[in-house]
Scaffold this active site. Sequence first.
Site, PDB file in Angstrom:
ATOM      1  CG  PHE A   1      -1.475   1.164   1.478  1.00 24.20           C
ATOM      2  CD1 PHE A   1      -2.052   2.325   0.655  1.00 24.20           C
ATOM      3  CD2 PHE A   1      -1.659   1.592   2.947  1.00 24.20           C
ATOM      4  CE1 PHE A   1      -2.629   3.300   0.924  1.00 24.20           C
ATOM      5  CE2 PHE A   1      -2.464   2.819   3.468  1.00 24.20           C
ATOM      6  CZ  PHE A   1      -2.771   3.717   2.449  1.00 24.20           C
ATOM      7  CB  ILE A   2       2.757   3.152   2.610  1.00 23.54           C
ATOM      8  CG1 ILE A   2       1.214   3.242   3.309  1.00 23.54           C
ATOM      9  CG2 ILE A   2       3.600   4.154   2.783  1.00 23.54           C
ATOM     10  CD1 ILE A   2       1.725   3.512   4.977  1.00 23.54           C
TER      11      ILE A   2
ATOM     12  CG  ASP B   1      11.884 -13.985   4.370  1.00 22.88           C
ATOM     13  OD1 ASP B   1      11.861 -13.121   4.802  1.00 22.88           O
ATOM     14  OD2 ASP B   1      11.769 -15.219   4.995  1.00 22.88           O
TER      15      ASP B   1
ATOM     16  CB  ALA C   1       9.106  -5.194   4.431  1.00 20.45           C
TER      17      ALA C   1
ATOM     18  CE1 TYR D   1       2.729  -1.994  13.301  1.00 13.72           C
ATOM     19  CE2 TYR D   1       1.417  -0.192  14.323  1.00 13.72           C
ATOM     20  CZ  TYR D   1       2.316  -0.546  13.332  1.00 13.72           C
ATOM     21  OH  TYR D   1       2.404   0.120  12.168  1.00 13.72           O
TER      22      TYR D   1
ATOM     23  CE  LYS E   1       5.946  -0.378  12.231  1.00 17.29           C
ATOM     24  NZ  LYS E   1       7.049  -0.552  10.992  1.00 17.29           N
TER      25      LYS E   1
ATOM     26  CB  VAL F   1     -11.408   2.773  10.044  1.00 15.19           C
ATOM     27  CG1 VAL F   1     -10.506   3.961   9.790  1.00 15.19           C
ATOM     28  CG2 VAL F   1     -12.656   3.167  10.356  1.00 15.19           C
TER      29      VAL F   1
ATOM     30  CB  ILE G   1     -18.555   3.202  14.609  1.00 16.90           C
ATOM     31  CG1 ILE G   1     -18.898   3.838  13.520  1.00 16.90           C
ATOM     32  CG2 ILE G   1     -17.819   3.829  15.697  1.00 16.90           C
ATOM     33  CD1 ILE G   1     -19.552   5.247  13.643  1.00 16.90           C
TER      34      ILE G   1
ATOM     35  NE  ARG H   1      -7.271   5.397  15.046  1.00 13.02           N
ATOM     36  CZ  ARG H   1      -7.703   5.401  16.072  1.00 13.02           C
ATOM     37  NH1 ARG H   1      -8.060   6.381  17.029  1.00 13.02           N
ATOM     38  NH2 ARG H   1      -8.088   4.067  16.614  1.00 13.02           N
TER      39      ARG H   1
END
Length: 311
Positions: free
Chosen positions: A11-12, A47, A68, A146, A150, A186, A202, A210
């Site tokens: 996507f990005i 990979d 990635a 997550y 990061k 979303v 929702i 956000r």
Amino acid sequence: MRVAVTGGCGFIGSHVVDRLLAAGHEVLAIDTADRYLNPSAEHSSLDILDLPALTAALEGCEVAFHLAAMADVEKVTADPVGAVRANIDGTETVLEAARRAGLGHTVLASTVWVYGAALTDETLDGEEQELDEHTPIDLDHSGHLYVATKLAAEMLMHSYRELYGQHFTILRYGIPYGPRMRDELVVARFVQAALERRPITIAGGGLQTRNFVYVEDLADAHVRALSPAAQDQTFALEGSTAISIREIADTVDRLLGPVTIEHIEARTADYTGRRISNAAAKRLLGWSPSTTFSDGVQRYADWYRATSGRP
């Protein structure tokens, strides 16, 4: 300049590849998939945990953009071991491959979710404190796995700079949206529900906010991150305006409605949104988001119709 983009067909990443190519750079997209591969980019299907193969692929590059990752928080929750391997071990492998291949600069895709662990006073003069790249992080409140992955990836960037002299740039993404985004995100869910005349659901009351960033605006920041001013810096690429989940539904209703809205139970350890400054990116990179939320939603809806065959 020859640059590599891990996750360059996602996507990005695919938008980053597009923008780098448009800026005149030679681009190697490293991705096991090729769904959104730009035909003008080279492609290496490997990979990122394969250190010898990645090192060989990076030979001749000057900068590696590391995008990635396992970014779907639901998948992270379901597969914590896989998330750690992808997001932490993957970052380590990219850094080491870049070091062995002689690259001088690695750019990491991080997230504003890390500000959920910010160590701050709740309010300042009666208002929520605005956070920036120098706000301390409290590891006792890292919350979602997550976020932990990061934060660990960011720490690795600093360690490679201190130990090996490898320069870095960390880009903490605001919440991205736009063409090619995952169906689970979303804005995509709400748009697709509206087009298919299904109810919009929702989580919780819908008041959580956000600061969304249109993906092409986000991609532009990566080109700017090649400037000397970005070296060894962290930037919050935050959207300029807070949008509540309810406001997303209302925007979709206005553009594509009418829609029906239903509420479900709130998601565990969800990012609740904080006031985050993007002033450093504007000051040092000349970057600020330029696409309004309504325009971005409309562009996504147009893209989705064109690629899915929906009326």
